[in-house]
Structures are given as C-alpha cells and as structure tokens.
Enzyme design. Structure first.
Site, PDB file in Angstrom:
ATOM      1  CG  ASP A 153      16.557 -26.817  -4.024  1.00 27.13           C
ATOM      2  OD1 ASP A 153      17.431 -26.053  -4.433  1.00 27.13           O
ATOM      3  OD2 ASP A 153      16.536 -27.229  -2.846  1.00 27.13           O
TER       4      ASP A 153
ATOM      5  CG  ASP B  98      13.780 -37.498   1.465  1.00 23.94           C
ATOM      6  OD1 ASP B  98      13.541 -36.708   0.537  1.00 23.94           O
ATOM      7  OD2 ASP B  98      14.811 -38.199   1.520  1.00 23.94           O
TER       8      ASP B  98
HETATM    9  O1  LIG Z   1      14.566 -28.372  -8.355  1.00 30.16           O
HETATM   10  P1  LIG Z   1      15.482 -29.499  -8.079  1.00 30.16           P
HETATM   11  O2  LIG Z   1      16.820 -29.041  -7.543  1.00 30.16           O
HETATM   12  O3  LIG Z   1      15.638 -30.420  -9.239  1.00 30.16           O
HETATM   13  O4  LIG Z   1      14.889 -30.331  -6.865  1.00 30.16           O
HETATM   14  C1  LIG Z   1      13.525 -30.636  -6.738  1.00 30.16           C
HETATM   15  C2  LIG Z   1      13.286 -32.113  -6.788  1.00 30.16           C
HETATM   16  O5  LIG Z   1      14.045 -32.731  -5.747  1.00 30.16           O
HETATM   17  C3  LIG Z   1      13.146 -33.493  -4.926  1.00 30.16           C
HETATM   18  O6  LIG Z   1      13.031 -34.797  -5.383  1.00 30.16           O
HETATM   19  P2  LIG Z   1      14.178 -35.874  -5.118  1.00 30.16           P
HETATM   20  O7  LIG Z   1      14.938 -36.073  -6.396  1.00 30.16           O
HETATM   21  O8  LIG Z   1      14.964 -35.515  -3.893  1.00 30.16           O
HETATM   22  O9  LIG Z   1      13.409 -37.218  -4.871  1.00 30.16           O
HETATM   23  P3  LIG Z   1      12.123 -37.548  -3.961  1.00 30.16           P
HETATM   24  O10 LIG Z   1      10.972 -36.799  -4.552  1.00 30.16           O
HETATM   25  O11 LIG Z   1      11.980 -39.022  -4.095  1.00 30.16           O
HETATM   26  O12 LIG Z   1      12.433 -37.114  -2.547  1.00 30.16           O
HETATM   27  C4  LIG Z   1      11.810 -32.806  -5.093  1.00 30.16           C
HETATM   28  O13 LIG Z   1      10.757 -33.719  -4.857  1.00 30.16           O
HETATM   29  C5  LIG Z   1      11.821 -32.364  -6.531  1.00 30.16           C
HETATM   30  O14 LIG Z   1      11.318 -33.366  -7.375  1.00 30.16           O
HETATM   31  N1  LIG Z   2      13.591 -32.641   1.814  1.00 28.40           N
HETATM   32  C1  LIG Z   2      13.965 -31.750   0.905  1.00 28.40           C
HETATM   33  N2  LIG Z   2      14.245 -32.144  -0.346  1.00 28.40           N
HETATM   34  C2  LIG Z   2      14.602 -31.184  -1.221  1.00 28.40           C
HETATM   35  N3  LIG Z   2      14.941 -31.306  -2.531  1.00 28.40           N
HETATM   36  C3  LIG Z   2      15.237 -30.075  -2.969  1.00 28.40           C
HETATM   37  N4  LIG Z   2      15.102 -29.161  -1.989  1.00 28.40           N
HETATM   38  C4  LIG Z   2      14.713 -29.841  -0.888  1.00 28.40           C
HETATM   39  C5  LIG Z   2      14.410 -29.446   0.460  1.00 28.40           C
HETATM   40  O1  LIG Z   2      14.470 -28.278   0.878  1.00 28.40           O
HETATM   41  N5  LIG Z   2      14.054 -30.454   1.293  1.00 28.40           N
END
Ligand SMILES: O=P(O)(O)OC[C@H]1O[C@H](OP(=O)(O)OP(=O)(O)O)[C@H](O)[C@@H]1O
Ligand SMILES: Nc1nc2[nH]cnc2c(=O)[nH]1
Ligand SMILES: [Mg+2]
Length: 183
Positions: free
Chosen positions: A107, A163
């Site tokens: 992201d 999620d």
């Molecule tokens: O590029 P960024 O802005 O850093 O976002 C991307 C990260 O965010 C989400 O993980 P999250 O920390 O939400 O945890 P999860 O994987 O447990 O859902 C996704 O799985 C990436 O690892």
């Molecule tokens: N579920 C979810 N988690 C994120 N973390 C960063 N971007 C996203 C998104 O688009 N969806």
C-alpha cells in the site's frame, strides 16, 4: 453477521479465485526461472500473506524453504510513522541465502521497504519482493518489487488474506466491500 451474508458484502470482485490461482502459477514459473540452480527461501509476512504463501508455494515444482515474520507498523494509531516492530522474527539464518519476501499487498510501501532493509542487513545472497497486489497511487516511498500480481486502484480491498477488522480474510476472491459494511 450471518455467514450467508459474507459473499454479499463484496460489491465489486476485482479478482476471482481462478484469476488469483492463475496469476500465482505465472509468478511461480517466473521465480523458478530466475532462481534456477539456486537455493530459495520464501518469507511470508503474517497474517495477510498466509493464503498467497500457501498457494504460491504449492505452484512450485522445485524445492524451497518457507519461513514467516510478523511485524506491526504503528505510531499515533496509523502506519504513517514508518516505525515497524518485529513481533515474530525468522527462525532461519538467512546469511548467504536467496530470499523472496512474500506479501499480499503493498500500500504505502512502508512495511516492505523497512523489511527489505532489515533482511538485507543480515547479509543474504539476495532479497527480492513478491506481492500479489500493489497500489501505485498509495506508495509513499520507493520499493523495488520484482514480482507483482497486479497493480490496483487506491481502494480498500478484502479477501484472500486481506481483512477488514480481522474478517473477510477467508474469502476466496478479492474485492471491495459494500458501504453497509462500514456503517
Ligand atoms: O504498504 P503498507 O502501507 O505498509 O501496507 C501493507 C501491509 O499492510 C498489511 O498488513 P497489516 O499490517 O495490515 O497486517 P496483516 O497482514 O496482519 O493484515 C499488508 O498485509 C501489508 O503487509
Ligand atoms: N484489507 C486491506 N488491508 C490493507 N493494508 C493496506 N492496504 C490494504 C487494503 O487495501 N486492504
Ligand atoms: Mg501484512
């Protein structure tokens, strides 16, 4: 929430299960070609990357090892601080190893940019990134990503590991949520 309502919560399916599996097979072939004759360790970032890791790993017809990291990005309740904390580190010594980090989405790029630098400091033979999704418009920093499933618009997506408040990770497709879910 009734379990029968869950598929109805997805208003716009961006990628179906078949499309996801097909793209992962293509990525696996690309990675196999690039790492021919080399050992390979793929590192999944918990928790979102669980589905991608499971399906990508099973698309390979070569030997590989799998390990996991869990990180938390935090600071004033947002991810914008760029501060990342390791909650679970690798069990593997990656010195001299070829490593591919696997995540389901990039992201802002903060998580993967920090992780790549962190793993690079452990003197691996190489470190690359494989992500199923990337949001080019949301990127706030330079992240070199070698393997990308798809670039997507800057909207919040769920399913296939992604999620919303810990739900929807178990959906087989990826899509956006109906407005009623947020209200
Ligand atoms: O590029 P960024 O802005 O850093 O976002 C991307 C990260 O965010 C989400 O993980 P999250 O920390 O939400 O945890 P999860 O994987 O447990 O859902 C996704 O799985 C990436 O690892
Ligand atoms: N579920 C979810 N988690 C994120 N973390 C960063 N971007 C996203 C998104 O688009 N969806
Ligand atoms: Mg994650």
């Amino acid at each position: 929430m009734d379990a029968a309502d869950v598929p109805d919560d997805l208003v716009n399916v961006l990628f179906t299960e078949e499309q996801i599996q097909g793209r992962l097979r293509e990525l696996a072939v690309e990675i196999e070609t690039d790492y021919a004759g080399k050992d390979l360790l793929i590192v999944g970032i918990l928790r979102g990357a669980v589905m991608v890791m499971a399906d990508l790993a099973r698309s390979f017809s070569r030997h590989l090892e799998m390990d996991w990291m869990a990180v938390s990005s935090y600071g004033s309740g947002t991810k914008s601080s760029g501060v990342v904390r390791i909650l679970k580190d690798l069990d593997t010594d990656i010195s001299g190893r070829h490593v591919v980090i696997v995540d389901e989405i990039i992201d802002t790029g903060l998580t993967l940019s920090w992780l790549t630098a962190n793993l690079a400091s452990r003197t691996p033979a190489s470190v690359e990134i494989c992500t199923l999704l990337r949001k080019p418009e949301a990127l706030t920093m330079q992240v070199d990503v070698k393997y990308v499933g798809w670039d997507i618009p800057n909207e919040f997506v769920v399913g296939y590991g992604l999620d919303y408040r810990e739900r929807y990770r178990n959906l087989r497709d990826i899509g956006t949520l109906a407005p009623h879910v947020y209200s």
